[in-house]
Design a protein around this motif. Structure first.
Motif, mmCIF file in Angstrom:
data_model
loop_
_atom_site.group_PDB
_atom_site.id
_atom_site.type_symbol
_atom_site.label_atom_id
_atom_site.label_comp_id
_atom_site.label_asym_id
_atom_site.label_seq_id
_atom_site.Cartn_x
_atom_site.Cartn_y
_atom_site.Cartn_z
ATOM 1 N N ILE A 94 15.992 92.326 48.366
ATOM 2 C CA ILE A 94 14.856 92.685 48.192
ATOM 3 C C ILE A 94 14.133 93.307 49.521
ATOM 4 O O ILE A 94 13.116 93.816 49.319
ATOM 5 C CB ILE A 94 13.816 91.317 47.892
ATOM 6 N N PHE A 95 14.839 92.984 50.519
ATOM 7 C CA PHE A 95 14.206 93.885 51.788
ATOM 8 C C PHE A 95 14.776 95.121 52.198
ATOM 9 O O PHE A 95 15.939 95.614 51.672
ATOM 10 C CB PHE A 95 14.505 92.853 52.966
ATOM 11 N N ASN A 96 13.978 95.638 52.760
ATOM 12 C CA ASN A 96 14.302 97.180 53.223
ATOM 13 C C ASN A 96 13.900 97.250 54.753
ATOM 14 O O ASN A 96 12.651 96.778 55.014
ATOM 15 C CB ASN A 96 13.584 98.245 52.462
ATOM 16 N N PHE A 97 14.798 97.472 55.654
ATOM 17 C CA PHE A 97 14.603 97.462 57.169
ATOM 18 C C PHE A 97 14.053 98.972 57.528
ATOM 19 O O PHE A 97 14.766 99.875 57.170
ATOM 20 C CB PHE A 97 15.878 96.817 57.650
ATOM 21 N N VAL A 98 13.305 98.786 58.730
ATOM 22 C CA VAL A 98 12.907 99.874 59.329
ATOM 23 C C VAL A 98 12.831 99.761 60.992
ATOM 24 O O VAL A 98 12.753 98.442 61.331
ATOM 25 C CB VAL A 98 11.509 100.673 58.925
#
Length: 415
Positions: A343-347
């Motif tokens: 569910i996570f998307n990193f930046v």
């Protein structure tokens, strides 16, 4: 609940229903009743009748949270003129504060000199900024439900003074740590004395959970995670409730002495929250000031706590707003892969935190990281034996989820 004359009959009626509760004052001059509380808006009344009569007016039915800790929780808007333009004209009768005065006692107390106050331009300046921004965000997200915050905090206090004595006596780590507390000009240093005066009188008041913003006075203590467990076990036992707890991680700050005082305690906070059921970590490394142990950005802190509560307690935000926790670690020949929930998307953002890997001799060197959706790939020129991120007291986050939640600093060793 309340007090009266032994054998005095007590009858309680309320405006929100036809329910009536009756009891008799016991031999300790104490009485207590339970009345169901529905989801109902607007000011209510409670009528308590015994040998005399008392009517409580303008009672709100809503969410109540206990906000405790040391100075960063206590910190008011008047302290450093924080967020002045945002709150100067704020008026909200549906956000109420119950601010507990500083006090200490050798034995548990029954009563407390405090009262509920609504938010107005006249009252807000003396209120906890963190608690206010938490309550405001919560109220807005939940559809303007009334929110009450009980603020019981004291600057400079170590954790040990907030724990009931039986719990200290049962816990070897608490007993040992409490025995080594040093006197302070700003607060008590004896175990349990603040709990006795500032927490025990409100035990039993129904709360949704606890916000704990403390730790600066316990830096250098390698058993803080175990202390937190014994501490929250004792509060849950006192309330007879497994309420959730939300721990604010230490902000970046250059502590005197050991260069990793704050780093080590942040790691203790992280480990506790990942191991203790119902505990959640509010990472605020993007809201600190390495030159000030009292960072002024309390809006980020309060709103981040509210976000975690909305995800985990109220379920009104999905899990992509939660704090990211490492799910799997792959140790490769020339790198490490960290996997998180899909569910996570990193930046990546600007900050001072960086990744370091250790060789077979235990020597750490900086290592580049590649962000790929919910995966972080750290590269090096050798077979790594350990990995750490943000392992400096003053480190500010560089890795965030797409929802703006920063990754906590951490340290891992290859097994």
């Amino acid at each position: 609940w309340g007090w009266g004359t032994p054998k005095e009959p007590i009858k309680v009626t309320v405006s929100w229903s036809d329910a009536t509760a009756e009891t008799v004052v016991n031999s300790y001059a104490y009485w207590e009743v339970n009345i169901p509380v529905p989801d109902k808006r607007g000011a209510q009344t409670i009528n308590i009748k015994g040998y005399s009569e008392r009517i409580l007016k303008d009672v709100l039915l809503g969410e109540v949270w206990l906000c405790s800790g040391q100075s960063n929780m206590e910190m008011t808007f008047d302290w450093g003129e924080m967020h002045s333009s945002e709150v100067a004209n704020d008026k909200n009768n549906d956000i109420r504060f119950f601010t507990v005065d500083k006090a200490a006692a050798d034995v548990p107390q029954q009563q407390i000199p405090a009262k509920w106050e609504s938010i107005s331009p006249e009252t807000i300046r003396s209120k906890s900024a963190t608690a206010y921004f938490f309550a405001k965000r919560l109220q807005a997200q939940l559809g303007n439900v009334p929110v009450g915050v009980i603020v019981s905090a004291w600057g400079g206090t170590p954790l040990e003074v907030w724990v009931p004595k039986p719990a200290v006596d049962r816990s070897e780590v608490l007993r040992s740590s409490a025995a080594n507390l040093k006197p302070s000009d700003y607060c008590p240093h004896q175990a349990s004395v603040v709990y006795n005066a500032m927490i025990h009188p409100i035990v039993g008041f129904p709360i949704a959970g606890v916000l704990w913003y403390q730790g600066e006075s316990n830096v250098g203590n390698g058993t803080y995670a175990s202390m937190l467990q014994a501490f929250f076990d004792s509060w849950r036992q006192a309330w007879k409730s497994d309420f959730q707890v939300y721990v604010v991680q230490l902000a970046p700050y250059n502590y005197d002495g050991d260069v990793q005082y704050g780093t080590a305690l942040r790691e203790q906070q992280r480990l506790f929250c990942e191991q203790y059921a119902g505990a959640h970590l509010a990472v605020i490394s993007d809201a600190g000031d390495a030159s000030d142990i009292h960072p002024r950005d309390k809006k980020t802190v309060g709103e981040r706590l509210a976000t975690l509560a909305l995800v985990n307690h109220y379920k009104s935000l999905d899990k992509s707003f939660d704090n990211p926790i490492i799910k799997n670690v792959r140790w490769e020949k020339k790198g490490i892969v960290l996997e998180f929930d899909p569910i996570f998307n990193f930046v990546q953002k600007t900050g001072t935190a960086f990744f370091e890997v250790a060789d077979a001799a235990g020597n750490f060197v900086k290592a580049p990281v590649k962000v790929s959706k919910n995966t972080l790939v750290i590269s090096c020129k050798f077979a790594p034996t350990a990995l750490r991120y943000g392992w400096q007291d003053e480190a500010s986050a560089t890795i965030f989820t797409s929802q703006g939640m920063p990754l906590s600093g951490f340290s891992l060793k290859k097994s």
